[in-house]
Motif scaffolding. Structure first.
Motif, PDB file in Angstrom:
ATOM      1  N   ILE A 168       0.845  -1.201   0.000  1.00  0.00           N
ATOM      2  CA  ILE A 168       0.000   0.000   0.000  1.00  0.00           C
ATOM      3  C   ILE A 168       0.880   1.251   0.000  1.00  0.00           C
ATOM      4  CG2 ILE A 168      -1.726   1.296   1.330  1.00  0.00           C
ATOM      5  CD1 ILE A 168      -2.697  -1.473   2.405  1.00  0.00           C
ATOM      6  N   ALA A 169       1.890   1.260   0.864  1.00  0.00           N
ATOM      7  CA  ALA A 169       2.792   2.421   0.943  1.00  0.00           C
ATOM      8  C   ALA A 169       3.566   2.607  -0.367  1.00  0.00           C
ATOM      9  CB  ALA A 169       3.766   2.244   2.107  1.00  0.00           C
ATOM     10  N   ALA A 279     -11.160   5.299  -5.739  1.00  0.00           N
ATOM     11  CA  ALA A 279     -11.553   5.626  -4.366  1.00  0.00           C
ATOM     12  C   ALA A 279     -10.438   6.398  -3.679  1.00  0.00           C
ATOM     13  CB  ALA A 279     -11.872   4.352  -3.575  1.00  0.00           C
ATOM     14  N   MET A 280     -10.854   7.333  -2.848  1.00  0.00           N
ATOM     15  CA  MET A 280      -9.920   8.073  -1.990  1.00  0.00           C
ATOM     16  C   MET A 280     -10.183   7.588  -0.564  1.00  0.00           C
ATOM     17  SD  MET A 280      -8.068   9.980  -3.966  1.00  0.00           S
ATOM     18  CE  MET A 280      -7.246  10.927  -2.684  1.00  0.00           C
ATOM     19  N   ILE A 281      -9.210   6.892  -0.006  1.00  0.00           N
ATOM     20  CA  ILE A 281      -9.360   6.225   1.288  1.00  0.00           C
ATOM     21  C   ILE A 281      -8.348   6.819   2.259  1.00  0.00           C
ATOM     22  CG2 ILE A 281      -9.229   4.007   2.498  1.00  0.00           C
ATOM     23  CD1 ILE A 281     -11.398   3.978   0.379  1.00  0.00           C
ATOM     24  N   ARG A 312      -3.457  -3.914  -7.551  1.00  0.00           N
ATOM     25  CA  ARG A 312      -4.869  -3.564  -7.723  1.00  0.00           C
ATOM     26  C   ARG A 312      -5.151  -2.093  -7.423  1.00  0.00           C
ATOM     27  NH1 ARG A 312      -7.351  -7.552  -5.423  1.00  0.00           N
ATOM     28  NH2 ARG A 312      -8.687  -8.460  -7.001  1.00  0.00           N
ATOM     29  N   LEU A 313      -4.399  -1.517  -6.465  1.00  0.00           N
ATOM     30  CA  LEU A 313      -4.705  -0.150  -6.013  1.00  0.00           C
ATOM     31  C   LEU A 313      -3.989   0.923  -6.826  1.00  0.00           C
ATOM     32  CD1 LEU A 313      -4.582  -0.693  -2.120  1.00  0.00           C
ATOM     33  CD2 LEU A 313      -6.462  -1.133  -3.718  1.00  0.00           C
ATOM     34  N   LEU A 319      -8.831  -1.162  -8.895  1.00  0.00           N
ATOM     35  CA  LEU A 319      -9.473  -0.184  -8.013  1.00  0.00           C
ATOM     36  C   LEU A 319      -8.429   0.852  -7.588  1.00  0.00           C
ATOM     37  CD1 LEU A 319     -11.985   0.780  -6.461  1.00  0.00           C
ATOM     38  CD2 LEU A 319     -11.160  -0.531  -4.494  1.00  0.00           C
ATOM     39  N   PRO A 320      -8.198   1.857  -8.430  1.00  0.00           N
ATOM     40  CA  PRO A 320      -7.194   2.865  -8.071  1.00  0.00           C
ATOM     41  C   PRO A 320      -7.608   3.610  -6.805  1.00  0.00           C
ATOM     42  CG  PRO A 320      -7.888   3.066 -10.380  1.00  0.00           C
ATOM     43  CD  PRO A 320      -8.845   2.129  -9.717  1.00  0.00           C
TER      44      PRO A 320
END
Lengths: 386, 142
Positions: A168-169, A279-281, A312-313, A319-320
């Motif tokens: 993720i980072a 999505a902005m998470i 994926r992100l 799912l960006p």
């Protein structure tokens, strides 16, 4: 939701500063308001609603900010539920406009968290006098620690790995490399994250958001009025907000506010997960992203580790998320919800250059305020460009 | 709200004890751990408060805990810049689930941090940090 597609975010502005020792918090806020009004072609004379919250403001901060800008709005909302405040403000502004309480609302945030040397994550906490504080602060909770306990429990229950969190980072840094105003732009690897020091196990330094200065603002008005302004409107389809806390000592800590606020937002918007293009998470920590995606229902509980793997992100993935680089790499001036809304609106307009998500029509925003491992708020928005 | 005087030697934050919580803290000072139970609906709650959070009844009884539980979640804190804690790094913060089913935030003591595990059985220890304040911490069950 009766106001679906009737209200829009018409103007946005992200202050480019990441370190502003020469500016006050209020100056950053004022410059952000001017920027968002310029973005859509309105002026300060058009503004009759104001929503704000901040870390450096007093309990009546919104009144002081009105004094500073010489404003006398017809609608005021100083709700402070932590970093998610501005996500919730967006929905509150929409409801107020829909109800006829105001016509043009500005949501604004500014902070000098970095130049004022706030030790946000590891400064230790003494509490603000809430009854719950006396049972927690004597034991040394930090913001990082309160999230780290969620990561530890997730790893225990589901075998989630430090490598999965690290990806993720790494992805956020890739996105920051394409954002000219991001604070940290040099690419990092999973090995870099794992080699960085452990702040509060199992979270490493690079699992944690950065601290920067910054600010931003949104202009919100009726869809009808927004269509006559300079930029493509971002219509509000649905919204939800709630909290999770210790639940009188009986909480399931892996169930977070996003489960409820997300369900409400999807129901009210009348869209499905497959309709979300990006999505902005809120990424205060890597675990925040993983836990939020599970609780929003993008994957099942326990499957977050696999879900965030394999690219994926990424901006070009299935799912960006956080295409600006997020709080992990772009900016985190204490309360980041503002920038979640701004980047989502820019993506819906197609303004994001090399990090633009293709055919981005519908975006989800989820803000978290407080700490997943003690108590927090969550606010979700679903926005679309049609 | 009354605030305990902080002696110079003990630098970590002390609880802001209030009228609702005073009986609980006084019991802890006697090295006794209690939960509240609603006399109307039977719901257990921690921390103490005047009304039941399930049915809002003020009819409350105090239930004495044996002090046993298991670690539900924990973190080894390596960085905390606050006075008192920065001198005692690393320390373990945890949610412990008592055998009665209620979770408490606490510290795990008398155990090397690298040996702390989720699910580990633990028992309450009463740490008299000042003459006026005792904290409930947990150590591996013996």
């Amino acid at each position: 939701m009766s106001l679906s597609r009737k209200i829009a975010v018409a103007g946005v502005y992200e202050h480019p500063t990441r370190f502003a020792p020469d500016k006050s918090m209020y100056q950053i806020m004022a410059e952000s308001v001017r920027g968002a009004l310029d973005d859509c072609g309105l002026t300060i004379k058009d503004v009759d609603g104001l929503l704000t919250a901040g870390m450096g403001m007093g309990p009546m901060g919104i009144v002081g900010f009105c004094d500073y800008l010489n404003l006398t709005p017809n609608y005021l909302d100083g709700t402070n539920i932590g970093g998610s405040s501005f996500v919730a403000h967006t929905a509150h502004a929409a409801a107020a406009i829909h109800a006829g309480l105001c016509n043009v609302a500005v949501v604004v945030y500014g902070s000098t968290a970095a130049s004022s040397r706030f030790a946000i994550g590891t400064g230790g906490e003494r509490g603000g006098g809430d009854p719950c504080d006396q049972y927690e602060f004597p034991f040394g909770p930090t913001t990082v620690g309160a999230y780290a306990m969620i990561a530890q429990r997730h790893m225990h229950d589901y075998g989630t790995t430090p490598e999965q969190l690290a990806e993720i980072a790494v992805t956020m840094r890739l996105h920051a490399s394409m954002n000219p105003v991001a604070k940290y732009r040099d690419p990092i690897t999973v090995a870099d994250v794992l080699a960085s020091r452990v702040i509060s196990s199992p979270l490493h330094l690079l699992d944690c958001c950065i601290i920067s200065d910054g600010g931003g603002a949104l202009v919100i008005t009726s869809a009808e009025r927004a269509r006559d302004l300079k930029k493509q409107p971002a219509y509000l389809l649905g919204a939800g907000e709630t909290v999770r806390h210790a639940a009188r000592g009986q909480r399931d800590f892996l169930e977070i506010a996003a489960a409820q606020s997300g369900r409400l937002a999807f129901e009210r918007a009348g869209v499905a997960h497959k309709d979300i293009d990006m999505a902005m998470i809120y990424d205060s920590f890597t675990i925040t992203v993983l836990s939020t995606l599970e609780n929003l229902g993008f994957c099942k509980r326990g499957e977050g580790g696999a879900f965030v793997s394999g690219g994926r992100l990424r901006f070009d993935g299935a799912l960006p998320i956080n295409t600006d680089g997020g709080g992990l790499s772009s900016n985190h001036p204490g309360m980041r919800g503002m920038f979640l809304v701004i980047e989502a609106v820019k993506q819906l307009r197609g303004e994001c250059g090399p990090r633009q998500v293709k055919d981005c029509k519908t975006a989800l925003v989820h803000g978290t305020g407080g700490a997943l491992g003690t108590r927090h708020s969550g606010a979700t928005l679903i926005l679309a460009n049609q | 709200m009354p605030q305990e005087k902080e002696p110079r030697a003990y630098r970590k934050p002390l609880p802001h004890i209030d009228e609702e919580s005073r009986p609980w803290w006084e019991a802890v000072q006697r090295h006794e751990l209690y939960l509240q139970k609603c006399r109307e609906c039977g719901d257990l709650r921690f921390h103490p408060r005047a009304l039941c959070t399930s049915c809002m009844s003020p009819r409350t009884e105090w239930v004495r805990c044996k002090g046993g539980g298991r670690i539900y979640a924990f973190t080894v804190t390596n960085q905390n810049q606050a006075a008192g804690f920065r001198e005692s790094l690393p320390y373990v913060m945890a949610w412990v689930e008592l055998d009665e089913g209620v979770k408490m935030l606490t510290n795990i003591v008398d155990c090397p941090p690298e040996q702390v595990k989720i699910g580990m059985p633990v028992e309450a220890v009463f740490d008299d940090v000042t003459p006026a304040v005792t904290l409930v911490k947990f150590r591996p069950a013996r």
